[in-house]
Design a protein around this motif. Structure first.
Motif, mmCIF file in Angstrom:
data_model
loop_
_atom_site.group_PDB
_atom_site.id
_atom_site.type_symbol
_atom_site.label_atom_id
_atom_site.label_comp_id
_atom_site.label_asym_id
_atom_site.label_seq_id
_atom_site.Cartn_x
_atom_site.Cartn_y
_atom_site.Cartn_z
ATOM 1 N N CYS A 1 41.157 43.927 40.010
ATOM 2 C CA CYS A 1 41.546 44.146 38.610
ATOM 3 C C CYS A 1 40.363 44.583 37.749
ATOM 4 N N ILE A 2 39.220 43.929 37.932
ATOM 5 C CA ILE A 2 38.060 44.261 37.101
ATOM 6 C C ILE A 2 37.626 45.693 37.328
ATOM 7 N N SER A 3 37.492 46.094 38.585
ATOM 8 C CA SER A 3 37.005 47.453 38.853
ATOM 9 C C SER A 3 38.049 48.513 38.497
ATOM 10 N N ALA A 4 39.338 48.193 38.616
ATOM 11 C CA ALA A 4 40.373 49.149 38.215
ATOM 12 C C ALA A 4 40.390 49.349 36.706
ATOM 13 N N ASN A 5 40.063 48.309 35.945
ATOM 14 C CA ASN A 5 39.941 48.456 34.498
ATOM 15 C C ASN A 5 38.672 49.199 34.115
ATOM 16 N N ALA A 6 37.644 49.098 34.938
ATOM 17 C CA ALA A 6 36.371 49.754 34.629
ATOM 18 C C ALA A 6 36.487 51.271 34.707
ATOM 19 N N LEU B 1 41.707 55.387 42.298
ATOM 20 C CA LEU B 1 42.551 54.847 43.362
ATOM 21 C C LEU B 1 42.305 53.349 43.404
ATOM 22 N N ARG B 2 43.338 52.556 43.699
ATOM 23 C CA ARG B 2 43.146 51.117 43.743
ATOM 24 C C ARG B 2 43.805 50.501 44.960
ATOM 25 N N THR B 3 43.099 49.584 45.612
ATOM 26 C CA THR B 3 43.715 48.713 46.610
ATOM 27 C C THR B 3 44.186 47.438 45.928
ATOM 28 N N VAL B 4 45.460 47.122 46.103
ATOM 29 C CA VAL B 4 46.021 45.869 45.594
ATOM 30 C C VAL B 4 46.068 44.897 46.769
ATOM 31 N N HIS B 5 45.151 43.943 46.769
ATOM 32 C CA HIS B 5 45.095 42.970 47.859
ATOM 33 C C HIS B 5 46.180 41.911 47.711
ATOM 34 N N HIS B 6 46.386 41.459 46.494
ATOM 35 C CA HIS B 6 47.506 40.558 46.194
ATOM 36 C C HIS B 6 47.759 40.635 44.701
ATOM 37 N N LEU B 7 48.885 40.111 44.270
ATOM 38 C CA LEU B 7 49.269 40.125 42.860
ATOM 39 C C LEU B 7 49.192 38.718 42.283
ATOM 40 N N ASP B 8 48.657 38.623 41.077
ATOM 41 C CA ASP B 8 48.498 37.330 40.422
ATOM 42 C C ASP B 8 49.481 37.200 39.267
ATOM 43 N N ALA B 9 49.540 35.992 38.720
ATOM 44 C CA ALA B 9 50.337 35.731 37.513
ATOM 45 C C ALA B 9 49.461 34.937 36.554
ATOM 46 N N PHE B 10 49.138 35.524 35.405
ATOM 47 C CA PHE B 10 48.260 34.881 34.437
ATOM 48 C C PHE B 10 49.046 34.488 33.195
ATOM 49 N N THR B 11 48.667 33.354 32.605
ATOM 50 C CA THR B 11 49.279 32.916 31.354
ATOM 51 C C THR B 11 48.475 33.397 30.151
ATOM 52 N N SER B 12 47.179 33.631 30.334
ATOM 53 C CA SER B 12 46.351 34.152 29.249
ATOM 54 C C SER B 12 46.763 35.579 28.927
ATOM 55 N N PRO B 13 47.032 35.905 27.646
ATOM 56 C CA PRO B 13 47.422 37.274 27.292
ATOM 57 C C PRO B 13 46.377 38.315 27.684
ATOM 58 N N VAL B 14 45.089 37.995 27.539
ATOM 59 C CA VAL B 14 44.036 38.954 27.879
ATOM 60 C C VAL B 14 44.020 39.216 29.383
ATOM 61 N N LEU B 15 44.094 38.151 30.176
ATOM 62 C CA LEU B 15 44.056 38.327 31.623
ATOM 63 C C LEU B 15 45.331 38.991 32.129
ATOM 64 N N ALA B 16 46.473 38.638 31.516
ATOM 65 C CA ALA B 16 47.724 39.284 31.910
ATOM 66 C C ALA B 16 47.671 40.779 31.613
ATOM 67 N N GLU B 17 47.069 41.144 30.482
ATOM 68 C CA GLU B 17 46.959 42.558 30.133
ATOM 69 C C GLU B 17 46.006 43.275 31.075
ATOM 70 N N CYS B 18 44.887 42.627 31.416
ATOM 71 C CA CYS B 18 43.962 43.202 32.412
ATOM 72 C C CYS B 18 44.682 43.461 33.729
ATOM 73 N N HIS B 19 45.461 42.490 34.156
ATOM 74 C CA HIS B 19 46.189 42.594 35.417
ATOM 75 C C HIS B 19 47.180 43.753 35.364
ATOM 76 N N GLU B 20 47.909 43.860 34.243
ATOM 77 C CA GLU B 20 48.909 44.918 34.108
ATOM 78 C C GLU B 20 48.253 46.299 34.106
ATOM 79 N N ARG B 21 47.185 46.450 33.344
ATOM 80 C CA ARG B 21 46.488 47.734 33.302
ATOM 81 C C ARG B 21 45.968 48.117 34.683
ATOM 82 N N ALA B 22 45.485 47.133 35.422
ATOM 83 C CA ALA B 22 44.920 47.405 36.745
ATOM 84 C C ALA B 22 45.982 47.797 37.758
#
Length: 369
Positions: free
Chosen positions: A93-98, A103-124
């Motif tokens: 997620c961090i490098s995909a946002n950077a 191209l991105r490898t998705v190793h697994h998908l997470d679920a975040f409750t923090s709005p900032v982290l959820a948005e990072c995850h979605e963008r990635a």
């Protein structure tokens, strides 16, 4: 072909292990590879054919997880000029946002409750121009949740390294750790790794096999799991479980540690592949996994499965008392070579390179805290 591989850390987490091994295999295949990461030094030496560019990690006085992640995104982005490369390949997620549009490898998908982290995850997930997954299970999640059609390229495994440890090194670990039987997990103490279930499974197994010793290795992470760790410690105290918590183990010592155990266990709540378990199969150790569909996809009948603490305890007991034939598991691990993975990646790079770098337009606000 000039390839940039991006990863969020230099510590021995699964995605970082994957990034370095893939980079070295790509270099062996003739690619010009640069690894960009956040950190001061990788956990192991890197093949000199691979160029390494490191971004300074977030200062230690930044305690807030969200702020640390946003700082890491900015620091990593500053090291990468996409115009230098034919392919920019983010691994998390961090490098995909950077580098949006990579191209991105998705190793697994997470679920975040923090709005900032959820948005990072979605963008990635939605901004990359093309996607790779390490298993069909994760690819199916991407397709059903986001309508994204990903290409599946399984992990590689350095099977020979885990298959050729010396008896002396294995005895040294057993002498140091004690316990009979010796149960090992790699991945640290955190919710995704099912650590609370593992404590209860160990307590149940100890009733059947007094002397059981649980050993936990690994656990380098950006996230703050102190509350979960407190629950883990309280659960251990209540059940009388006294685990040996090693933290990060030197990379050169890890194969012997894995080979020294009587059973390897990975009771994860979510995984994309299970690299550490595949390494244990390469070491010809009995492996017990939680009954995740992705594990059944990747490992088939080469391991035993357990649902919940009692199911895990029963599978561990059976694996110690009547181990499965180790040869099918070792043969499975041997099929997952990094050479094979690198060839598949190079073919995919050629297929998608013309459309990389064009980030999808998504209605998300600029990331701030």
């Amino acid at each position: 072909m000039k390839v940039a591989l991006l990863t969020y850390s230099t510590r021995p987490r699964g995605g970082v292990v994957h990034t370095l091994a893939l980079a070295e295999a790509l270099a062996e295949a003739g690619a010009d590879v640069t690894v960009h990461a956040v950190g001061r030094a990788f956990f192991r030496p890197v093949d000199p054919r691979v160029t390494v560019r490191l971004a300074e990690p977030a200062p230690t006085d930044i305690a807030d997880v969200e702020a640390r992640i946003l700082t890491s995104i900015a620091a990593l982005a500053a090291t990468v000029d996409p115009d230098e490369y034919d392919v920019v390949h983010a691994q998390d997620c961090i490098s995909a946002n950077a580098v949006p549009g990579s191209l991105r490898t998705v190793h697994h998908l997470d679920a975040f409750t923090s709005p900032v982290l959820a948005e990072c995850h979605e963008r990635a997930i939605v901004q990359p121009s093309a996607h790779v997954c390490v298993s069909n299970g994760v690819a199916t999640e991407l397709l059903s949740g986001w309508g994204i059609d990903a290409t599946v390229i399984p992990n590689g495994v350095d099977a020979e390294r885990f298959a050729t440890t010396t008896p002396t090194a294995r005895r040294d670990w057993r002498g140091l750790l004690g316990g009979d039987p010796l149960i090992l997990t790699v991945g640290g103490i955190e919710p995704r790794k099912g650590s609370l279930d593992l404590v209860e499974a160990t307590a149940a197994l100890t009733w059947r096999r007094p002397g059981t010793r649980l050993v936990i290795a690994g656990g380098e992470t950006l996230f703050d799991y102190r509350d979960y760790r407190a629950q883990f410690d309280a659960r251990c105290a209540r059940l009388g479980v006294q685990p040996v918590i090693l933290g990060s183990v030197p990379d050169a010592d890890l194969p012997a540690l894995v080979a020294a155990c009587d059973a390897f266990v990975l009771p994860s709540k979510k995984e994309g592949f299970g690299l550490a378990a595949m390494e244990a199969l390469a070491a010809r150790r009995p492996v017990v996994l939680s009954a995740l569909p992705v594990f059944r996809e990747v490992f088939g009948t080469a391991v035993r499965y357990g649902s919940g603490p009692l199911g895990l305890a029963a599978a561990l007991d059976a694996s110690i008392g009547t181990p499965l034939d180790p040869e099918p598991g070792a043969a499975l691990a041997a099929t997952h070579t990094w050479e094979r993975s690198a060839r598949a990646h190079l073919e995919f790079y050629e297929h998608v390179r013309g459309r990389l770098g064009r980030a999808r337009e998504i209605p998300l606000e600029t990331l701030t805290v």
